[in-house]
Design a protein around this motif. Structure first.
Motif, mmCIF file in Angstrom:
data_model
loop_
_atom_site.group_PDB
_atom_site.id
_atom_site.type_symbol
_atom_site.label_atom_id
_atom_site.label_comp_id
_atom_site.label_asym_id
_atom_site.label_seq_id
_atom_site.Cartn_x
_atom_site.Cartn_y
_atom_site.Cartn_z
ATOM 1 N N VAL A 49 47.842 35.819 48.524
ATOM 2 C CA VAL A 49 48.412 37.097 48.097
ATOM 3 C C VAL A 49 48.056 38.204 49.094
ATOM 4 O O VAL A 49 48.893 39.038 49.456
ATOM 5 N N ALA A 97 54.362 40.644 45.999
ATOM 6 C CA ALA A 97 53.453 39.562 46.381
ATOM 7 C C ALA A 97 52.946 38.834 45.141
ATOM 8 O O ALA A 97 52.876 37.596 45.112
ATOM 9 N N ALA A 98 52.608 39.598 44.107
ATOM 10 C CA ALA A 98 52.141 38.990 42.858
ATOM 11 C C ALA A 98 53.232 38.127 42.245
ATOM 12 O O ALA A 98 52.975 36.997 41.802
ATOM 13 N N TRP A 100 53.579 34.872 44.124
ATOM 14 C CA TRP A 100 52.486 33.942 43.825
ATOM 15 C C TRP A 100 52.640 33.384 42.411
ATOM 16 O O TRP A 100 52.477 32.169 42.197
ATOM 17 N N VAL A 110 48.010 40.628 40.743
ATOM 18 C CA VAL A 110 48.404 39.455 39.951
ATOM 19 C C VAL A 110 48.077 39.673 38.477
ATOM 20 O O VAL A 110 48.889 39.367 37.596
ATOM 21 N N SER A 117 44.590 42.255 45.580
ATOM 22 C CA SER A 117 45.340 41.063 45.208
ATOM 23 C C SER A 117 45.004 40.619 43.789
ATOM 24 O O SER A 117 45.893 40.248 43.016
ATOM 25 N N GLN A 154 43.603 33.905 46.511
ATOM 26 C CA GLN A 154 43.474 35.321 46.839
ATOM 27 C C GLN A 154 43.985 35.607 48.241
ATOM 28 O O GLN A 154 44.713 36.582 48.474
#
Length: 321
Positions: A290, A304-305, A308, A61, A57, A287
């Protein structure tokens, strides 16, 4: 003493993908250097990515922001924990974003050789321990004290535990104190390996679905706590140095602030990318958010990044300033 050495890896290379591993065991991939690592004068960054989803994660990101906000190409390389330090020292990778404590490597590369530079606190506190499902702790409140574990050993027997209670671990390649703890605390338990983090999660979810007892090695931060509430078993208190001799360990695992490390050359000449990674700092909640998207909701790390990043501009914009 920081002895929270964690999971090992297979390989994962490529600018856009970070795979969630399900296997166990790994080869030393330090000789398979990324062609982009430490490429002076070009806008490329190579990140070491560990096999557990929390570390993935971080990288997802960081990679998304480096690519979409700073215009870098990002390559990821997955290596075992200790070889990752060698690769970082040699410039095969530019940064490790989540280290659980390797004092021997810190002394060798940061203090003595000065080929690795500290990159600052990740903002996340790591902790390993033994856990039981909260529904079991509510039924038997005293089960959360290690002194009472033998009383309940029969609850945890499985076909694999040889007539003893089962203490579930992940992969045999994980660095843990569990076998020594069982022996030194004279516990009637057998350490049984699930095979990988993913296999361990599958077993815990199945036990929880059926409301069965289980005792497991586990760690925080970890998204699974949101799906399967667990309560920690109190082991003898951790004191500095109590785990110095791996064979004589009879204390709990420590808590530690997870750290980032950069190749020393990259730390000095890595420009905006190096400055960004030094400022990269988020919370356990960030964290886990994610990680939950990647591991439970099955989003790709990039998706997912992005999700977020889109919902937390006030956090990541500080990293770019």
């Amino acid at each position: 003493m920081r002895k929270l050495k964690r999971r090992t890896a297979l390989i994962a290379t490529g600018a856009a993908t970070v795979s969630l591993l399900t296997g166990c065991g790994a080869a030393d991939m330090t000789k398979q250097a990324s062609p982009f690592a430490n490429a002076r004068g070009s806008k490329t960054v190579t990140l070491s990515v560990q096999s557990w989803v929390g570390a993935q994660s971080n990288v997802a990101v960081a990679q998304y922001l480096l690519e979409h906000k700073l215009g870098y190409r990002v390559d990821t390389v997955q290596v075992d924990e200790v070889p990752a330090w060698d690769a970082l020292s040699q410039g095969r990778v530019d940064a490790i974003l989540e280290d659980w404590g390797h004092p021997d490597q810190e002394k060798r590369y940061v203090e003595d050789k000065k080929t690795i530079a500290r990159g600052g606190d990740l903002g996340v506190t790591g902790h390993i321990g033994w856990f039981v499902p909260t529904y079991l702790a509510e039924q038997h409140p005293d089960i959360t004290d290690w002194k009472n574990l033998n009383k309940y050993a029969s609850l945890f027997r499985t076909a694999e535990s040889g007539g003893k209670g089962q203490l579930m671990d992940g992969s045999p390649s994980y660095v843990t104190n569990d076998k020594a703890l069982v022996h030194n605390l004279k516990l009637d338990y057998q350490v049984v390996f699930a095979g990988s983090e993913a296999a361990q999660i599958t077993q815990m979810k199945q036990f929880a679905k059926e409301k069965k007892p289980f005792l497991t090695y586990w760690y925080a931060p970890q998204w699974l706590f949101k799906k399967v509430p667990m309560t920690e078993v109190k082991l003898p208190p951790y004191q500095d140095g109590c785990d110095a001799d791996a064979a004589k360990v009879a204390c709990a695992y420590p808590r530690t602030s997870l750290q980032k490390y950069l190749n020393a050359g990259f730390a000095k000449s890595g420009g905006k990318a190096a400055a960004f990674l030094k400022k990269f700092k988020w919370t356990t909640e960030d964290q886990n958010e994610v990680s939950l998207m990647i591991a439970d909701q099955k989003l790709s790390p990039e998706d997912a990044a992005k999700k977020w990043v889109d919902s937390h501009p006030s956090v990541w914009k500080r990293w770019l300033s």
